[in-house]
Design a protein around this motif. Sequence first.
Motif, PDB file in Angstrom:
ATOM      1  N   UNK A 203       0.801  -1.149  -0.013  1.00  0.00           N
ATOM      2  CA  UNK A 203      -0.024   0.005  -0.168  1.00  0.00           C
ATOM      3  C   UNK A 203       0.760   1.217   0.031  1.00  0.00           C
ATOM      4  N   UNK A 204       1.835   1.363   0.869  1.00  0.00           N
ATOM      5  CA  UNK A 204       2.877   2.305   0.925  1.00  0.00           C
ATOM      6  C   UNK A 204       3.608   2.422  -0.599  1.00  0.00           C
ATOM      7  N   UNK A 205       4.028   1.458  -1.307  1.00  0.00           N
ATOM      8  CA  UNK A 205       4.516   1.500  -2.365  1.00  0.00           C
ATOM      9  C   UNK A 205       3.746   1.924  -3.484  1.00  0.00           C
ATOM     10  N   UNK A 206       2.086   1.731  -3.663  1.00  0.00           N
ATOM     11  CA  UNK A 206       1.089   2.200  -4.553  1.00  0.00           C
ATOM     12  C   UNK A 206       0.948   3.570  -4.307  1.00  0.00           C
ATOM     13  N   UNK A 207       1.060   4.085  -3.172  1.00  0.00           N
ATOM     14  CA  UNK A 207       0.640   5.555  -2.594  1.00  0.00           C
ATOM     15  C   UNK A 207       1.804   6.323  -3.059  1.00  0.00           C
ATOM     16  N   UNK A 208       3.170   6.031  -3.059  1.00  0.00           N
ATOM     17  CA  UNK A 208       4.335   6.683  -3.543  1.00  0.00           C
ATOM     18  C   UNK A 208       4.348   6.606  -4.978  1.00  0.00           C
ATOM     19  N   UNK A 209       3.773   5.543  -5.719  1.00  0.00           N
ATOM     20  CA  UNK A 209       3.698   5.790  -7.210  1.00  0.00           C
ATOM     21  C   UNK A 209       2.541   6.466  -7.848  1.00  0.00           C
ATOM     22  N   UNK A 210       1.596   6.711  -6.745  1.00  0.00           N
ATOM     23  CA  UNK A 210       0.355   7.414  -7.164  1.00  0.00           C
ATOM     24  C   UNK A 210       0.666   8.951  -7.310  1.00  0.00           C
TER      25      UNK A 210
ATOM     26  N   UNK B 155      12.485   3.122  -3.742  1.00  0.00           N
ATOM     27  CA  UNK B 155      13.528   1.882  -3.934  1.00  0.00           C
ATOM     28  C   UNK B 155      13.519   1.228  -2.648  1.00  0.00           C
ATOM     29  N   UNK B 156      13.232   1.872  -1.596  1.00  0.00           N
ATOM     30  CA  UNK B 156      13.470   1.165  -0.221  1.00  0.00           C
ATOM     31  C   UNK B 156      11.989   0.266  -0.061  1.00  0.00           C
ATOM     32  N   UNK B 157      10.690   0.843  -0.596  1.00  0.00           N
ATOM     33  CA  UNK B 157       9.628   0.069  -0.427  1.00  0.00           C
ATOM     34  C   UNK B 157       9.870  -1.266  -1.199  1.00  0.00           C
ATOM     35  N   UNK B 158      10.391  -1.106  -2.583  1.00  0.00           N
ATOM     36  CA  UNK B 158      10.251  -2.092  -3.454  1.00  0.00           C
ATOM     37  C   UNK B 158      11.231  -3.338  -2.775  1.00  0.00           C
ATOM     38  N   UNK B 159      12.368  -2.775  -2.553  1.00  0.00           N
ATOM     39  CA  UNK B 159      13.489  -4.011  -1.889  1.00  0.00           C
ATOM     40  C   UNK B 159      12.669  -4.648  -0.724  1.00  0.00           C
ATOM     41  N   UNK B 160      12.025  -3.858   0.361  1.00  0.00           N
ATOM     42  CA  UNK B 160      11.296  -4.777   1.237  1.00  0.00           C
ATOM     43  C   UNK B 160      10.524  -5.504   0.999  1.00  0.00           C
ATOM     44  N   UNK B 161       9.500  -5.134  -0.201  1.00  0.00           N
ATOM     45  CA  UNK B 161       8.396  -6.060  -0.613  1.00  0.00           C
ATOM     46  C   UNK B 161       8.987  -7.267  -1.100  1.00  0.00           C
ATOM     47  N   UNK B 162      10.238  -7.154  -2.071  1.00  0.00           N
ATOM     48  CA  UNK B 162      10.586  -8.301  -2.502  1.00  0.00           C
ATOM     49  C   UNK B 162      11.313  -9.195  -1.676  1.00  0.00           C
ATOM     50  N   UNK B 163      11.786  -8.710  -0.574  1.00  0.00           N
ATOM     51  CA  UNK B 163      12.323  -9.588   0.514  1.00  0.00           C
ATOM     52  C   UNK B 163      11.044 -10.204   1.172  1.00  0.00           C
ATOM     53  N   UNK B 164      10.163  -9.615   1.568  1.00  0.00           N
ATOM     54  CA  UNK B 164       8.816 -10.236   2.313  1.00  0.00           C
ATOM     55  C   UNK B 164       8.249 -11.264   1.235  1.00  0.00           C
ATOM     56  N   UNK B 165       8.171 -11.254  -0.147  1.00  0.00           N
ATOM     57  CA  UNK B 165       7.642 -11.937  -1.089  1.00  0.00           C
ATOM     58  C   UNK B 165       8.639 -13.281  -1.236  1.00  0.00           C
TER      59      UNK B 165
END
Length: 769
Positions: free
Chosen positions: A36-43, A62-72
Amino acid sequence: MTGSQPALMAAALHQEQRYADVLYGRLEEERRATAAALAEVHSRGADGGTRQATAEREVRAAELSRRLGQLNSVENGLCFGRLDTEEGETRYIGRIGLRTAGSDPLLVDWRAPAARPFYTASPARPSGIVRRRHLHSKGRTLTGIDDEILDSRLLHDPDGGGLDGCAGLVGEAALLHALGRARTGRMTDVVATIQAEQDRVIRSPLQGVLVVQGGPGTRKTVAALHRAAYLLYTHRRTLARRGVLVVGPNAVFLRYIGEVLPSLGETDVVLTPLGGLFPGVEASTEDAAATAAVKGGTRMAQVLAGAVRLHQREPDGDLSVPLDEDATCVLVPHEVCVRALRRAQALKAPHNAARKRFVTDMLDALVRARAGESQRPLDDEELRYGPGELWRQRSVRRTLDRLWPLLTPVQLVDRLLSDSALLGSAAAGLLDDDEQAALLRLPGAELTVGDVPLLDEAAELLGEDDSAERARARAARAERAEEERYANEVLQILGLDGSGAVGASDLAEAHSDPGAARTTANRAAADRSWAYGHVIVDEAQELSAMAWRMVMRRAPSRSMTLVGDVAQTGNPAGVRSWEEALAPHAAGRWREERLTVNYRTPAEVMEPAARVLAAASPEQVPPESVREEGVRPCAVRCEEGSLVSGTVRTVAGEQAALREAGGGRLAVIAPDDRLGALCSALPHAATGGGSAALDAEVAVLGVAQAKGLEFDRVVLADPAGVLAQSPQGGHDLYVAITRVTRRLTVVYEGLLPDVLGQLDRSAGSDVPG
């Protein structure tokens, strides 16, 4: 096991499942919040706002993308261990760290210092740990528990829940549980079963060259991959900008291990086979032994340098240069040409870079020759046809290119290996006639793995004419410096300037060129001159002297982990001793760790393997196997000329046994000259070095293709042929025998090699033709 222990195990498993459910619930919460935070940044969009706002958006994305990739990437086996301390604290160990919304710890990242006792604690040195619990799972469901009691008082405590005493190796129960599963074609993440000696390798200091010497089944590759993840976690700030390179023996092997690092939460690592280390080239074909031996020697560096010099020619006499415009010729004196040649060579610059000096001087000489005067200053009318005008004429360019051509590495290597006259001149006094004959091939031939170090050497010798690039770089430098200044300010405002999550340079690049590759891995893989923060080489014993030169260019700081076993060297130009290989590049800057325990190969198989090793490398000591299968290797003798049909029948029997046992993978390993016939006779088997070999029930492989892989059962066809196919045949036979985790069957005709003679006496059978 007492009657109460099954009930205790069931209760403990239920309790741990409840905690696992909490962890997965928290994982889902973090995924949703991060997405959600990443989508909000992109929006917020890419347009509008100040430069600082745009930069802040890039940092956050960049920070959120890295974290989301790690969580997935950590869905399977999120939590694999638990530690109970003397103080009553309980720590759960997993692939990543997780905290509650209130920042209380739920899961300790396996790389964190607090997790280290999970790998290092022992009854002799418990490190404050009274019990270590291994949790086995499938998906999100826990399937089993193994306990190790490090405090003997708990063994008599009815509430302690101890199920097994701790005897022998640290984590042995969990490790043997993992090894008991059928091979799946992928190396699963075995972080839960790292032993103390592997942990010592993993957490070794970043600086210098670490050599991990280990025989078959010592899990040296596992240790190296976990070391990559550990270094990226521990030295994030140091390695975030430069990245980690992992070099494996072939593409199949890299696919085999390729799921390990992502499952540990690391995705910014470049994995490549040696044949893919030169950008734009993906070579997989191996040279014949005689050719590999010549290509791999350092004399080839001198041969290549000689070939480059032979492309810097002086004319036989005065140089006649035709002009396109009026079909006339301009004559440049021989001594003027020689002077231009020597002046360019005196720069000691790479060939293509020095060519600019030669061309400039020759064009100036042409202008003067055309004006009929080579000494006095020329007036504007005489300079009407200047260097630029002449260079635009095809005939001028063609003439100068014959004297000093612009070359690519592929052009140089192809010409050298396909032109007997060029090779003979370049190799004079370096290679004899037989060695030159071993190198020669047809023009435009397919590149081999052995060519890749030659391409890299050629690239060093040739360089580039970077005039246009330097001009563009000068124009962009000031703008880039300004972008980085803004990026640094933004990182400081956000408190991320020292985190390593994103660098000012990366942020500036993303802001100035949104389409540019943004990950370290992408940029590094495309740049031949990239200097990595750390380089890991698996099966490092296979590197030739020329390959070492190539790999060392990627690690100028000499921060490296080299994993291998000199007893398994199959390349005729490969490593005979680590000292010999590393002395030219890292003298006094390398250290060795030895892995001595074989967890993969059953003791029954290691017995004949040890005899093979003693014959091939008597100075080497095989690793000690810690497991038995209860089945000795079997030798099957075929009538002369019926080896293929005998192998097919043997494979059918082995397949049936595997299916009855619940599945697994079978490899047929044979000499290279037998592979064609075996592939035809086993049409449903996966063949060659393709990735299909990892997924098939049966694969037909040569020794080089099987290196680094493991299979439940192995049928070794024609061991005498394996011995005879290469000067390193003894090492090849040792590799072939030790790919198996359960049962080995040797199929042969005639007589078995002496080193395997006892197989025939212990368990033999005849297969008629």
